[in-house]
Enzyme design. Structure first.
Site, PDB file in Angstrom:
ATOM      1  N   LYS A  13       0.838  -1.194   0.000  1.00  0.00           N
ATOM      2  CA  LYS A  13       0.000   0.000   0.000  1.00  0.00           C
ATOM      3  C   LYS A  13       0.881   1.256   0.000  1.00  0.00           C
ATOM      4  O   LYS A  13       2.101   1.167   0.187  1.00  0.00           O
ATOM      5  CB  LYS A  13      -0.920  -0.056   1.221  1.00  0.00           C
ATOM      6  CG  LYS A  13      -1.925  -1.230   1.169  1.00  0.00           C
ATOM      7  CD  LYS A  13      -2.758  -1.274   2.435  1.00  0.00           C
ATOM      8  CE  LYS A  13      -3.852  -2.319   2.367  1.00  0.00           C
ATOM      9  NZ  LYS A  13      -4.639  -2.355   3.623  1.00  0.00           N
ATOM     10  N   ARG A 106       3.040  -7.195   8.905  1.00  0.00           N
ATOM     11  CA  ARG A 106       2.382  -6.138   9.691  1.00  0.00           C
ATOM     12  C   ARG A 106       2.881  -6.152  11.135  1.00  0.00           C
ATOM     13  O   ARG A 106       3.055  -5.093  11.750  1.00  0.00           O
ATOM     14  CB  ARG A 106       0.865  -6.313   9.645  1.00  0.00           C
ATOM     15  CG  ARG A 106       0.264  -5.965   8.278  1.00  0.00           C
ATOM     16  CD  ARG A 106      -1.144  -6.518   8.170  1.00  0.00           C
ATOM     17  NE  ARG A 106      -1.838  -6.096   6.963  1.00  0.00           N
ATOM     18  CZ  ARG A 106      -2.959  -6.663   6.538  1.00  0.00           C
ATOM     19  NH1 ARG A 106      -3.512  -7.662   7.212  1.00  0.00           N
ATOM     20  NH2 ARG A 106      -3.547  -6.229   5.433  1.00  0.00           N
ATOM     21  N   GLU A 130      -9.157 -10.222  -8.150  1.00  0.00           N
ATOM     22  CA  GLU A 130      -8.197  -9.129  -7.928  1.00  0.00           C
ATOM     23  C   GLU A 130      -7.079  -9.162  -8.976  1.00  0.00           C
ATOM     24  O   GLU A 130      -6.638  -8.120  -9.459  1.00  0.00           O
ATOM     25  CB  GLU A 130      -7.627  -9.226  -6.508  1.00  0.00           C
ATOM     26  CG  GLU A 130      -8.694  -8.898  -5.456  1.00  0.00           C
ATOM     27  CD  GLU A 130      -8.264  -9.172  -4.015  1.00  0.00           C
ATOM     28  OE1 GLU A 130      -7.091  -9.552  -3.781  1.00  0.00           O
ATOM     29  OE2 GLU A 130      -9.107  -8.995  -3.110  1.00  0.00           O
TER      30      GLU A 130
HETATM   31  N1  UDP Z   1      -9.452  -1.110   7.596  1.00  0.00           N
HETATM   32  C1  UDP Z   1      -9.528   0.029   8.374  1.00  0.00           C
HETATM   33  N2  UDP Z   1     -10.254  -0.028   9.536  1.00  0.00           N
HETATM   34  C2  UDP Z   1     -10.875  -1.149   9.954  1.00  0.00           C
HETATM   35  C3  UDP Z   1     -10.797  -2.311   9.153  1.00  0.00           C
HETATM   36  C4  UDP Z   1     -10.072  -2.252   7.975  1.00  0.00           C
HETATM   37  O1  UDP Z   1      -8.974   1.062   8.029  1.00  0.00           O
HETATM   38  O2  UDP Z   1     -11.501  -1.147  11.020  1.00  0.00           O
HETATM   39  C5  UDP Z   1      -8.663  -1.066   6.346  1.00  0.00           C
HETATM   40  C6  UDP Z   1      -7.298  -1.739   6.498  1.00  0.00           C
HETATM   41  O3  UDP Z   1      -6.352  -0.996   5.721  1.00  0.00           O
HETATM   42  C7  UDP Z   1      -7.541  -3.105   5.896  1.00  0.00           C
HETATM   43  C8  UDP Z   1      -8.508  -2.753   4.772  1.00  0.00           C
HETATM   44  O4  UDP Z   1      -9.358  -1.756   5.331  1.00  0.00           O
HETATM   45  O5  UDP Z   1      -6.345  -3.699   5.456  1.00  0.00           O
HETATM   46  C9  UDP Z   1      -9.340  -3.884   4.247  1.00  0.00           C
HETATM   47  O6  UDP Z   1     -10.026  -4.478   5.324  1.00  0.00           O
HETATM   48  P1  UDP Z   1     -10.137  -6.063   5.423  1.00  0.00           P
HETATM   49  O7  UDP Z   1     -11.117  -6.374   6.511  1.00  0.00           O
HETATM   50  O8  UDP Z   1     -10.387  -6.642   4.070  1.00  0.00           O
HETATM   51  O9  UDP Z   1      -8.676  -6.474   5.965  1.00  0.00           O
HETATM   52  P2  UDP Z   1      -7.446  -7.209   5.224  1.00  0.00           P
HETATM   53  O10 UDP Z   1      -8.036  -8.198   4.273  1.00  0.00           O
HETATM   54  O11 UDP Z   1      -6.638  -6.132   4.534  1.00  0.00           O
HETATM   55  O12 UDP Z   1      -6.657  -7.837   6.330  1.00  0.00           O
END
Ligand code: UDP
Ligand code: MG
Length: 152
Positions: A13, A106, A130
């Site tokens: 990102k 992370r 994707e």
């Molecule tokens: N995100 C956020 N706040 C939240 C949950 C998610 O800003 O409470 C953002 C975060 O950058 C995350 C992205 O939204 O990586 C996509 O969310 P997802 O639940 O798909 O998580 P990921 O698959 O990236 O672990």
């Protein structure tokens, strides 16, 4: 062996790009034994990010997420290998970096959920979607010469 051609979409990102973590993230996937089959630095249009995160469009954090993702270029990749989707997610760590295990990307390099430096597909079906969204031009085909040293 079943599953060794599984593909996942991994993206560094904007914060990960700005913080100089592209090489580190590539290195982790390479060293684990995954095969890099597509990669590019890209500044996607807003609509592409909204499509990528369409499942989250009703969430309160969605506008902030899109703004964050538009704050700079991202580094888009496709990695192939055994159980690539699930293993890729394990390598990334939990969505909230405070809950990510040390040793994950992370867990080693991030603190805030809204600045968690990387994306990884969550299912094989979403990975295929994707990959088509981010690499409409298609991806490179080649054989990895060290494959017999990585898979039985
Ligand atoms: N995100 C956020 N706040 C939240 C949950 C998610 O800003 O409470 C953002 C975060 O950058 C995350 C992205 O939204 O990586 C996509 O969310 P997802 O639940 O798909 O998580 P990921 O698959 O990236 O672990
Ligand atoms: Mg997700």
């Amino acid at each position: 062996m079943a599953g060794i051609r599984e593909r996942t979409y991994i993206m560094v990102k904007p914060d990960g790009v700005q913080r100089g973590l592209v090489g580190e993230i590539i290195a982790r996937f390479e060293k684990r034994g995954f095969k890099l089959i597509a990669a590019k630095l890209v500044s996607p249009p807003k609509g592409q990010l909204e499509q990528h995160y369409a499942d989250l469009s009703s969430k309160p954090f969605f506008p902030g997420l899109i703004k964050y993702m538009l704050s700079g270029p991202v580094f888009a990749m496709v990695w192939e290998g055994l159980d690539a989707v699930k293993t890729g997610r394990v390598m990334l760590g939990a969505t909230n970096p405070l809950q990510s295990a040390a040793g994950t990307i992370r867990g080693d390099y991030a603190l805030a959920v809204g600045r968690n430096i990387c994306h990884g597909s969550d299912t094989v079906e979403n990975a295929e979607k994707e990959i088509s969204l981010w690499f409409p031009e298609g991806i490179v085909q080649y054989s990895l010469l060290q494959e017999t040293m990585i898979f039985e």
